[in-house]
Write a protein that holds these residues in place. Structure first.
Motif, mmCIF file in Angstrom:
data_model
loop_
_atom_site.group_PDB
_atom_site.id
_atom_site.type_symbol
_atom_site.label_atom_id
_atom_site.label_comp_id
_atom_site.label_asym_id
_atom_site.label_seq_id
_atom_site.Cartn_x
_atom_site.Cartn_y
_atom_site.Cartn_z
ATOM 1 N N TYR A 80 0.838 -1.199 0.000
ATOM 2 C CA TYR A 80 0.000 0.000 0.000
ATOM 3 C C TYR A 80 0.870 1.245 0.000
ATOM 4 N N PHE A 81 0.206 2.390 -0.125
ATOM 5 C CA PHE A 81 0.859 3.705 -0.239
ATOM 6 C C PHE A 81 1.696 3.806 -1.507
ATOM 7 N N GLY A 82 1.260 3.135 -2.562
ATOM 8 C CA GLY A 82 1.953 3.215 -3.830
ATOM 9 C C GLY A 82 1.194 2.445 -4.891
ATOM 10 N N ASP A 83 1.607 2.639 -6.132
ATOM 11 C CA ASP A 83 0.970 2.003 -7.280
ATOM 12 C C ASP A 83 1.626 0.650 -7.542
ATOM 13 N N ALA A 84 0.859 -0.424 -7.389
ATOM 14 C CA ALA A 84 1.382 -1.778 -7.599
ATOM 15 C C ALA A 84 1.392 -2.194 -9.070
ATOM 16 N N ALA A 85 0.798 -1.397 -9.953
ATOM 17 C CA ALA A 85 0.693 -1.789 -11.359
ATOM 18 C C ALA A 85 2.047 -2.128 -11.996
ATOM 19 N N PRO A 86 3.104 -1.325 -11.778
ATOM 20 C CA PRO A 86 4.383 -1.664 -12.415
ATOM 21 C C PRO A 86 4.976 -3.004 -11.962
ATOM 22 N N LEU A 87 4.618 -3.463 -10.772
ATOM 23 C CA LEU A 87 5.159 -4.717 -10.246
ATOM 24 C C LEU A 87 4.158 -5.868 -10.317
ATOM 25 N N TYR A 88 2.985 -5.627 -10.866
ATOM 26 C CA TYR A 88 1.893 -6.597 -10.773
ATOM 27 C C TYR A 88 2.263 -7.980 -11.315
ATOM 28 N N ASP A 89 2.890 -8.038 -12.475
ATOM 29 C CA ASP A 89 3.267 -9.339 -13.048
ATOM 30 C C ASP A 89 4.218 -10.095 -12.117
ATOM 31 N N ARG A 90 5.148 -9.381 -11.519
ATOM 32 C CA ARG A 90 6.091 -10.018 -10.593
ATOM 33 C C ARG A 90 5.392 -10.442 -9.304
ATOM 34 N N LEU A 91 4.430 -9.642 -8.845
ATOM 35 C CA LEU A 91 3.683 -9.994 -7.629
ATOM 36 C C LEU A 91 2.915 -11.301 -7.817
ATOM 37 N N LEU A 92 2.392 -11.505 -9.028
ATOM 38 C CA LEU A 92 1.635 -12.723 -9.309
ATOM 39 C C LEU A 92 2.483 -13.989 -9.184
ATOM 40 N N ARG A 93 3.793 -13.860 -9.322
ATOM 41 C CA ARG A 93 4.682 -15.025 -9.272
ATOM 42 C C ARG A 93 5.221 -15.310 -7.861
ATOM 43 N N LEU A 94 4.865 -14.487 -6.885
ATOM 44 C CA LEU A 94 5.370 -14.687 -5.527
ATOM 45 C C LEU A 94 4.710 -15.900 -4.862
#
Length: 194
Positions: A87-101
């Motif tokens: 939170y407190f930021g835009d996750a869109a630039p990291l979204y693809d990487r977040l999906l792989r966690l």
């Protein structure tokens, strides 16, 4: 249960111990302590453990460190499921990487850069999504139509068992009455989608 992630916690800590002049050593020790806490929570029957790593969105270069810490937490958590909350930021630039966690869910803040994130949600992978639609740090009430519009753009409905409507972050800084109104707003959105 909610725990502060080891990477964010390490950067919020005032380091006076000489052994921790290398932040990576501090993170490694925090990972072990938090992973052990998650193990105990899982043993006690906690269904979801929310690991909060808000620093990740401000310092994306820390992604490998967050990923390795989540691998250790995932290894020890037992039957509990883990949601990574940013939170407190835009996750869109990291979204693809977040999906792989190695987590079962993602908690995403739509108060920052929500429109770009709305476009990305159609690619969900196998994650349960916790959509932080109402701003947990603002007393301003979001229009129901605006929230419903975002949900519809993401092609989500109330029948989807892998989507939860929530606040962008904790509501503890809002006056109690306003926090309740924010939660009521989310309930109204769910009802409207039914």
């Amino acid at each position: 249960a909610v725990v502060t992630g080891p990477v964010t916690l390490s950067f919020l800590s005032e380091i006076k111990e000489p052994a921790y002049q290398d932040r990576k050593t501090l993170v490694q020790d925090l990972v072990q302590a938090i992973a052990d806490e998650c193990r105990v929570l899982g043993e006690k029957g906690v269904g979801w453990i929310q690991v909060e790593e808000p620093l990740l969105l401000r310092k994306p270069d820390l992604f490998p460190l967050v990923e390795s810490s989540l691998q250790e937490i995932a290894r020890k958590k037992g039957s509990a499921k883990v949601v990574l909350s940013t939170y407190f930021g835009d996750a869109a630039p990291l979204y693809d990487r977040l999906l792989r966690l190695p987590v079962e869910g993602l908690g995403l803040d739509f108060a920052y850069g929500g429109s770009r994130l709305v476009e990305r949600i159609s690619q969900r992978g196998d994650k349960v999504l916790f959509l932080g639609l109402v701003d947990g740090r603002s007393t301003r009430l979001e229009p129901v139509e605006q929230l419903l519009g975002m949900i519809k753009k993401m092609s989500l409905g109330s029948a989807d068992p892998d989507v939860f409507l929530t606040s962008s972050c904790g509501l503890e800084y809002l006056p109690r009455g306003r926090a309740r109104e924010k939660l009521d707003l989310l309930a109204r959105c769910k009802e409207a989608l039914s």
